[in-house]
Design an enzyme around this catalytic site. Structure first.
Site, mmCIF file in Angstrom:
data_model
loop_
_atom_site.group_PDB
_atom_site.id
_atom_site.type_symbol
_atom_site.label_atom_id
_atom_site.label_comp_id
_atom_site.label_asym_id
_atom_site.label_seq_id
_atom_site.Cartn_x
_atom_site.Cartn_y
_atom_site.Cartn_z
ATOM 1 N N HIS A 88 7.986 -46.876 31.085
ATOM 2 C CA HIS A 88 6.670 -46.226 31.609
ATOM 3 C C HIS A 88 6.411 -45.474 30.631
ATOM 4 O O HIS A 88 6.405 -44.478 30.967
ATOM 5 C CB HIS A 88 6.962 -45.649 33.102
ATOM 6 C CG HIS A 88 6.180 -45.080 34.244
ATOM 7 N ND1 HIS A 88 4.877 -44.790 33.503
ATOM 8 C CD2 HIS A 88 5.942 -44.502 34.834
ATOM 9 C CE1 HIS A 88 3.554 -44.713 34.604
ATOM 10 N NE2 HIS A 88 4.269 -43.529 35.551
ATOM 11 N N ARG A 145 0.423 -40.799 42.497
ATOM 12 C CA ARG A 145 0.258 -39.831 41.392
ATOM 13 C C ARG A 145 -0.479 -40.963 40.346
ATOM 14 O O ARG A 145 -1.485 -40.496 39.639
ATOM 15 C CB ARG A 145 1.150 -39.150 40.936
ATOM 16 C CG ARG A 145 2.020 -37.996 41.253
ATOM 17 C CD ARG A 145 2.887 -37.260 41.373
ATOM 18 N NE ARG A 145 3.983 -38.637 41.609
ATOM 19 C CZ ARG A 145 4.366 -38.680 43.152
ATOM 20 N NH1 ARG A 145 3.776 -37.202 43.720
ATOM 21 N NH2 ARG A 145 5.117 -39.580 43.524
ATOM 22 N N THR A 146 0.439 -42.244 39.824
ATOM 23 C CA THR A 146 -0.143 -42.818 38.962
ATOM 24 C C THR A 146 -1.429 -43.351 38.725
ATOM 25 O O THR A 146 -2.258 -43.580 37.572
ATOM 26 C CB THR A 146 0.607 -44.197 38.332
ATOM 27 O OG1 THR A 146 2.425 -43.439 38.389
ATOM 28 C CG2 THR A 146 0.677 -44.461 37.328
ATOM 29 N N LYS A 188 0.634 -65.459 48.104
ATOM 30 C CA LYS A 188 -0.089 -67.027 48.104
ATOM 31 C C LYS A 188 1.470 -67.802 47.357
ATOM 32 O O LYS A 188 1.530 -68.634 47.314
ATOM 33 C CB LYS A 188 -1.120 -67.271 48.690
ATOM 34 C CG LYS A 188 -2.018 -66.659 49.127
ATOM 35 C CD LYS A 188 -2.917 -66.758 49.764
ATOM 36 C CE LYS A 188 -4.114 -65.657 50.390
ATOM 37 N NZ LYS A 188 -5.424 -66.443 50.445
ATOM 38 N N ARG A 233 1.003 -51.804 37.525
ATOM 39 C CA ARG A 233 2.327 -50.956 37.804
ATOM 40 C C ARG A 233 3.425 -52.787 38.684
ATOM 41 O O ARG A 233 2.654 -53.530 39.648
ATOM 42 C CB ARG A 233 2.319 -50.179 38.568
ATOM 43 C CG ARG A 233 3.571 -49.996 39.297
ATOM 44 C CD ARG A 233 3.565 -48.607 40.047
ATOM 45 N NE ARG A 233 4.344 -47.847 39.080
ATOM 46 C CZ ARG A 233 3.760 -45.836 39.477
ATOM 47 N NH1 ARG A 233 4.448 -46.075 40.258
ATOM 48 N NH2 ARG A 233 4.914 -45.409 38.708
#
Length: 345
Positions: free
Chosen positions: A189, A110-111, A140, A161
């Site tokens: 959030h 969703r985000t 890496k 995120r």
């Protein structure tokens, strides 16, 4: 040359909004996405609120918003609903020429999609990586700071995120373009919290004086942390914390609420809390936050579930919200139970 051209462009200012699923008793509120806009507004109402949007800059934590800013953002959000529905006529081009990078180190449905859909609906473009932890130079050993310095050269705004609390602040301190926190580990959030407060206002009709039950994984749930910070901006709030002992709300939130004069109470009785609340905000127990301690996860999950017993004691006006994803903490038969209650009310 391209970098110089980007530097000459006015940076986009932020106007935050995501729509909710409306229901008399149930609001499943998927992770929110900011609607972005440049200095040009799409209507007189948007022009009226240009001042607050120019103050936003980075969106990192819920505490950065004051009540006046929230009121103005919600006014813009109502305007943006018409843009999303397309009722303004021609598609919006307000972000034409801008490029948003969605940099996601954790899985998301969703985000990430809601941010990208918002950008495209407003005429902007998107570059994205869905699992940067595994499929980027981070695998890496590249530092977040170096990744941000690279990505900002390709874009006008970064939506991040990350699996580490505080990563969004680190990115914002590094970047010269706006950074939006789309969830940083068990930290915050903030755009979800903006959506949640906006949803409560729409569903209940007010924010002052509400009683809010936060249920589930309160120790690791970034959505409940941000919501607690944000709802503390309003008057005569009472918050009930309902959770298994292993995932109780942390002291930093409790101390913040105390400093703001917000009444709160811990309880182990969901039915008692539900009978008093205007909003029950249910969350899942987050297995990914337990690491190898699966025994603790199994002990916590399934203890607090929204079912018919909870529905029966809810005040008639109350709503149940969930930020998703949902596991078994809201029963699948909920909609059927809600209809049964309405018929007998």
């Amino acid at each position: 040359m391209a970098a110089a051209a980007r530097a000459a462009l006015p940076r986009p200012h932020l106007s935050l909004f995501s729509s909710s699923h409306r229901s008399p008793h149930l609001s499943l509120t998927p992770s929110s996405a900011p609607r972005l806009r440049s200095g040009a507004a799409t209507s007189p109402a948007l022009q009226q609120h240009h001042q607050v949007t120019t103050r936003l800059g980075d969106v990192i934590e819920a505490q950065q918003f004051d009540r006046d800013a929230l009121n103005e953002i919600f006014e813009v959000a109502r305007e943006m609903e018409a843009v999303e529905r397309g009722s303004h006529g021609a598609p919006s081009r307000v972000l034409e020429g801008y490029l948003m990078a969605t940099l996601f180190y954790e899985p998301s449905t969703r985000t990430r999609l809601s941010f990208e859909a918002a950008m495209r609906r407003l005429g902007g473009e998107v570059v994205t990586t869905e699992n940067a932890r595994e499929f980027s130079s981070a695998a890496k050993g590249e530092t977040l700071e170096d990744t941000i310095r690279t990505v900002e050269g390709y874009s006008d705004i970064i939506v991040l995120r990350h699996f580490e609390s505080g990563a969004a602040r680190k990115a914002a301190d590094t970047a010269n373009i706006p950074v939006i926190n789309a969830g940083d580990g068990p930290g915050q959030h903030p755009t979800q919290a903006l959506l949640d407060v906006y949803t409560i206002k729409r569903e209940i009709g007010t924010l002052d004086g509400i009683k809010l039950g936060l249920v589930g994984d309160l120790a690791n749930g970034r959505t409940v942390r941000s919501l607690a910070y944000l709802i503390a901006k309003y008057q005569n709030i009472k918050i009930y914390f309902v959770s298994p002992d292993v995932v109780k709300m942390k002291d930093d939130i409790k101390n913040y609420l105390n400093s703001k004069g917000v009444e709160w109470e811990e309880s182990s009785d969901l039915l008692e809390v539900a009978s008093k609340c205007d909003v029950i905000y249910q969350t899942r127990i987050q297995k990914e936050r337990f690491g190898e301690r699966i025994d603790l996860y199994e002990a916590a999950r399934g203890k607090y579930i929204v079912d018919k017993k909870v529905l029966d004691v809810l005040p008639k006006h109350a709503v149940i919200m969930h930020p998703l994803p949902r596991l078994d903490e809201v029963k699948d038969s909920y909609h059927r139970m809600r209809r049964m209650k309405e018929k007998t009310s």
